[in-house]
Scaffold this motif. Structure first.
Motif, PDB file in Angstrom:
ATOM      1  N   HIS A 253       0.819  -1.206   0.000  1.00 16.61           N
ATOM      2  CA  HIS A 253       0.000   0.000   0.000  1.00 16.61           C
ATOM      3  C   HIS A 253       0.855   1.260   0.000  1.00 16.61           C
ATOM      4  O   HIS A 253       0.692   2.106  -0.854  1.00 16.61           O
ATOM      5  CB  HIS A 253      -1.000   0.061   1.150  1.00 16.61           C
ATOM      6  N   LEU A 254       1.760   1.428   0.970  1.00 20.15           N
ATOM      7  CA  LEU A 254       2.610   2.609   0.992  1.00 20.15           C
ATOM      8  C   LEU A 254       3.816   2.371   0.102  1.00 20.15           C
ATOM      9  O   LEU A 254       4.441   1.311   0.152  1.00 20.15           O
ATOM     10  CB  LEU A 254       3.036   2.931   2.432  1.00 20.15           C
ATOM     11  N   HIS A 255       4.171   3.359  -0.696  1.00 14.72           N
ATOM     12  CA  HIS A 255       5.170   3.166  -1.740  1.00 14.72           C
ATOM     13  C   HIS A 255       6.601   3.405  -1.274  1.00 14.72           C
ATOM     14  O   HIS A 255       7.533   3.115  -2.014  1.00 14.72           O
ATOM     15  CB  HIS A 255       4.861   4.085  -2.920  1.00 14.72           C
TER      16      HIS A 255
ATOM     17  N   LEU B  23       7.792  -0.598  10.257  1.00 12.60           N
ATOM     18  CA  LEU B  23       7.254  -0.037  11.494  1.00 12.60           C
ATOM     19  C   LEU B  23       7.827  -0.805  12.672  1.00 12.60           C
ATOM     20  O   LEU B  23       7.786  -2.040  12.702  1.00 12.60           O
ATOM     21  CB  LEU B  23       5.729  -0.114  11.516  1.00 12.60           C
ATOM     22  N   ALA B  24       8.367  -0.076  13.622  1.00 12.70           N
ATOM     23  CA  ALA B  24       8.946  -0.714  14.798  1.00 12.70           C
ATOM     24  C   ALA B  24       7.840  -1.305  15.663  1.00 12.70           C
ATOM     25  O   ALA B  24       6.730  -0.781  15.750  1.00 12.70           O
ATOM     26  CB  ALA B  24       9.757   0.302  15.598  1.00 12.70           C
ATOM     27  N   GLY B  25       8.154  -2.414  16.308  1.00 14.99           N
ATOM     28  CA  GLY B  25       7.196  -3.061  17.187  1.00 14.99           C
ATOM     29  C   GLY B  25       7.629  -4.467  17.514  1.00 14.99           C
ATOM     30  O   GLY B  25       8.713  -4.914  17.117  1.00 14.99           O
ATOM     31  N   ALA B  26       6.777  -5.177  18.247  1.00 17.90           N
ATOM     32  CA  ALA B  26       7.105  -6.548  18.632  1.00 17.90           C
ATOM     33  C   ALA B  26       7.247  -7.432  17.400  1.00 17.90           C
ATOM     34  O   ALA B  26       8.068  -8.357  17.376  1.00 17.90           O
ATOM     35  CB  ALA B  26       6.017  -7.093  19.564  1.00 17.90           C
ATOM     36  N   VAL B  27       6.451  -7.159  16.375  1.00 16.50           N
ATOM     37  CA  VAL B  27       6.519  -7.895  15.111  1.00 16.50           C
ATOM     38  C   VAL B  27       6.864  -6.894  14.019  1.00 16.50           C
ATOM     39  O   VAL B  27       6.221  -5.845  13.912  1.00 16.50           O
ATOM     40  CB  VAL B  27       5.177  -8.575  14.791  1.00 16.50           C
ATOM     41  N   PRO B  28       7.876  -7.160  13.185  1.00 19.55           N
ATOM     42  CA  PRO B  28       8.193  -6.215  12.110  1.00 19.55           C
ATOM     43  C   PRO B  28       7.078  -6.154  11.072  1.00 19.55           C
ATOM     44  O   PRO B  28       6.691  -7.173  10.502  1.00 19.55           O
ATOM     45  CB  PRO B  28       9.490  -6.768  11.518  1.00 19.55           C
ATOM     46  N   VAL B  29       6.547  -4.946  10.865  1.00 20.99           N
ATOM     47  CA  VAL B  29       5.544  -4.689   9.840  1.00 20.99           C
ATOM     48  C   VAL B  29       6.260  -3.937   8.731  1.00 20.99           C
ATOM     49  O   VAL B  29       6.669  -2.791   8.898  1.00 20.99           O
ATOM     50  CB  VAL B  29       4.368  -3.865  10.404  1.00 20.99           C
ATOM     51  N   ARG B  30       6.428  -4.588   7.589  1.00 21.24           N
ATOM     52  CA  ARG B  30       7.289  -4.076   6.532  1.00 21.24           C
ATOM     53  C   ARG B  30       6.509  -3.731   5.272  1.00 21.24           C
ATOM     54  O   ARG B  30       5.739  -4.543   4.755  1.00 21.24           O
ATOM     55  CB  ARG B  30       8.352  -5.128   6.188  1.00 21.24           C
ATOM     56  N   TYR B  31       6.690  -2.498   4.797  1.00 21.15           N
ATOM     57  CA  TYR B  31       6.225  -2.103   3.476  1.00 21.15           C
ATOM     58  C   TYR B  31       7.397  -2.227   2.515  1.00 21.15           C
ATOM     59  O   TYR B  31       8.406  -1.534   2.665  1.00 21.15           O
ATOM     60  CB  TYR B  31       5.692  -0.667   3.493  1.00 21.15           C
ATOM     61  N   ALA B  32       7.264  -3.121   1.531  1.00 22.53           N
ATOM     62  CA  ALA B  32       8.342  -3.304   0.559  1.00 22.53           C
ATOM     63  C   ALA B  32       8.461  -2.116  -0.376  1.00 22.53           C
ATOM     64  O   ALA B  32       9.523  -1.858  -0.939  1.00 22.53           O
ATOM     65  CB  ALA B  32       8.110  -4.578  -0.252  1.00 22.53           C
TER      66      ALA B  32
END
Length: 430
Positions: A263-265, A270-279
Motif C-alpha cells: 500500500h505505501l510506496h 514499522l517498529a514493534g514486537a513484530v516487524p511490519v514491513r512495506y516493501a
C-alpha cells in the motif's frame, strides 16, 4: 538452494535451514505518469525482480497487492502480470503468493487462479477465502488449512513449514461481510477488533509449533492509527470513509514473525514486537516519491522456526526505470542548462520568472527534454500574492481573465496581455 548450517549440540546434530523470502508489492501495472506510459519500464523492473529472486535463491515470493493500477486493466497489463509471476515461480519450481490491493478487482485477481496454481502461483482477491492446493514442481505443496490461511510444506524436511495468513485489501463492506456478517453497528473500532479476533483465532489454532509464520496483507498500518501519517494522493482509497481503517501493529498476533505489507510506496519498517514491513513500489509513481530509492525486501529466517524468532530483513536495490526529479531553476536559461544535463529522468520543473512563461519558452523547454511532466512558472517577486478566492461568473471580464491567468500560470498577466485583452474586447463591441 537453501543454506544448510550444521549445529552441534551435546546430544544431537540438528541441520538448520535458512529460509529466504522475497517480498514485493505495489506493482501498479498499467499506471501512467500524466501522459507518459510506464509499461516498458514495468516490464524491465519486473524482469529485474525475477533476476534478484534467482540470484538470491529465494524459497518463496510474496506480492502484497496493487498488482494492477486499475480494476479494469488492459490486455497488455494482464499479460505482463502473468509473465512476471510465472518468471518468479520458475514455472512452478518456487511458490509465489499474490493478494489483491485497493487498486485491484478481487474477482479479476481470482479469475486466473485455477491456471496459476499449475505454475506454483496462488492468487487471492478476498479476505477469509478458502484457496485451492498446489503441488509444485520444486518439491513443495501448498494447502488451505483454514479460510484465510495456507501452509507450505517441503519435500526436503530440513525446511520448516511456512504458514501464511492471507488478508487482501477489503473495503468496509467486504470486511463486514467476511468477518462480522449480520452486524448492524458500524465504526473503525468494530472492524479493527473483528480483524484482530480473526487473526488471533487463526494464529492460536494453526501457528503453534515449529514453523515460519507470516501475515501477507494490503492494509494501512500506522504507529498511531488515531493520527496516521499523510498518504500519497493516489493511495487515498485506504484512508477514507468506506475504506479499510488504519491499523495498529499491536493487533498482529504474537505468533506472527513478519508482516508483509503493500500500500505505501516508500520502503520502510514499522517498529514493534513484530516487524511490519512495506516493501514499497518498484518504480516511483508520483512526485511525492521523487528521489526515493526503490527495492525489494529479502527476509531470512533460520529454521526450524520457533515462536519469537526474529527474521533478518534487508533491502535489495532496484536499478531499472527512470527516476522522478523535482528541480527549481532561477531562469529559463538555467532550466535549459539543467535539462540538457539531466535527460534520464521524469521532471517536475519550477522556473522563477520576472513575468510569465511565454508559449515559445514553454515549447523550448519541452523540446529540450523528452520527459517533462509538469512546468510550474513562479514569479520572482515574492511580495506579489495571487489571491485564491471564489470566482464570480458575473464579475468584470478583465478581473475574471486575471484570476484565470494567475491560477493557470502562478502569476498575474503582464501589460502586453492586458492590452491584447482590451483589443479583443474592443473588437467584440463593434
Amino acid at each position: 538452494m537453501p543454506d544448510h548450517t550444521l549445529f552441534q549440540s551435546a546430544d544431537r546434530r540438528v541441520i538448520l535451514t535458512t529460509m529466504k523470502i522475497l517480498h514485493t508489492a505495489d506493482w501498479h501495472i498499467g499506471k501512467r505518469l500524466d501522459r507518459f506510459p510506464r509499461l516498458d519500464e514495468q516490464r524491465d523492473v519486473l524482469a529485474e525482480i525475477a533476476e534478484i529472486a534467482d540470484t538470491e535463491a529465494v524459497d518463496l515470493v510474496l506480492v502484497a497487492g496493487d498488482l494492477y493500477d486499475t480494476v479494469n486493466p488492459g490486455s497488455e497489463s494482464e499479460e505482463l502480470l502473468y509473465t512476471a509471476l510465472t518468471a518468479l515461480s520458475r514455472d512452478g519450481e518456487r511458490p509465489v503468493i499474490a493478494v489483491a490491493g485497493n487498486h485491484d478487482s478481487p474477482d479479476r485477481v481470482n479469475a486466473p487462479d485455477v491456471l496459476a496454481r499449475r505454475h506454483g502461483i496462488l492468487m487471492t482477491g478476498y479476505p477469509v477465502a478458502a484457496t485451492g492446493s498446489i503441488e509444485g514442481a520444486g518439491g513443495f505443496s501448498l494447502r488451505s488449512v483454514a479460510p484465510g490461511l495456507v501452509e507450505i510444506a517441503w519435500t526436503d524436511k530440513r525446511r520448516p513449514p511456512v504458514r501464511i495468513i492471507l488478508t487482501p485489501y477489503a473495503n468496509e463492506v467486504r470486511l463486514r461481510r467476511a468477518l462480522i456478517p449480520g452486524e448492524t453497528s458500524s465504526g473503525d473500532d468494530l472492524l479493527t477488533a473483528a480483524l484482530k479476533t480473526h487473526w488471533k483465532e487463526l494464529a492460536e489454532e494453526h501457528m503453534q509449533g515449529e514453523g515460519i509464520n507470516i501475515l501477507l496483507t494490503h492494509l494501512f498500518f500506522a504507529a498511531d492509527p488515531s493520527s496516521p501519517p499523510e498518504e500519497p494522493e493516489s493511495e487515498r482509497p485506504i484512508g477514507h470513509v468506506g475504506g479499510a481503517p488504519a491499523m495498529s501493529p499491536d493487533i498482529v498476533p504474537q505468533q506472527v514473525q513478519y508482516v508483509a505489507c503493500g500500500h505505501l510506496h516508500r520502503p520502510h519498517t514499522l517498529a514493534g514486537a513484530v516487524p511490519v514491513r512495506y516493501a514499497g513500489s518498484p518504480l516511483s509513481y508520483s512526485f511525492s516519491e521523487a528521489e526515493q530509492d526503490k527495492g525489494v525486501t529479502i527476509i531470512e529466517i533460520e529454521g526450524p522456526g520457533r515462536l519469537g524468532d526474529t527474521p533478518d530483513i534487508r533491502e535489495v536495490a532496484l536499478r531499472t526505470g527512470f527516476p522522478l526529479r523535482r528541480h527549481t531553476a532561477g531562469s529559463v536559461d538555467g532550466a535549459l542548462a539543467w535539462l540538457q544535463e539531466n535527460q534520464d529522468c521524469y521532471v517536475e520543473l519550477t522556473v522563477d520568472l520576472p513575468d510569465y512563461l511565454s508559449g515559445s519558452d514553454r515549447n523550448l523547454l519541452h523540446r529540450t527534454h523528452p520527459r517533462i511532466v509538469t512546468i510550474i512558472p513562479r514569479r520572482k517577486d515574492e511580495d506579489i500574492q495571487v489571491p485564491r478566492r471564489t470566482i464570480d461568473p458575473a464579475g468584470d471580464i478583465r478581473e475574471l481573465f486575471a484570476q484565470y491567468f494567475a491560477r493557470t500560470h502562478g502569476t498575474p498577466p503582464g501589460d502586453e496581455l492586458r492590452q491584447l485583452l482590451e483589443e479583443v474586447l474592443g473588437e467584440a463591441r463593434k
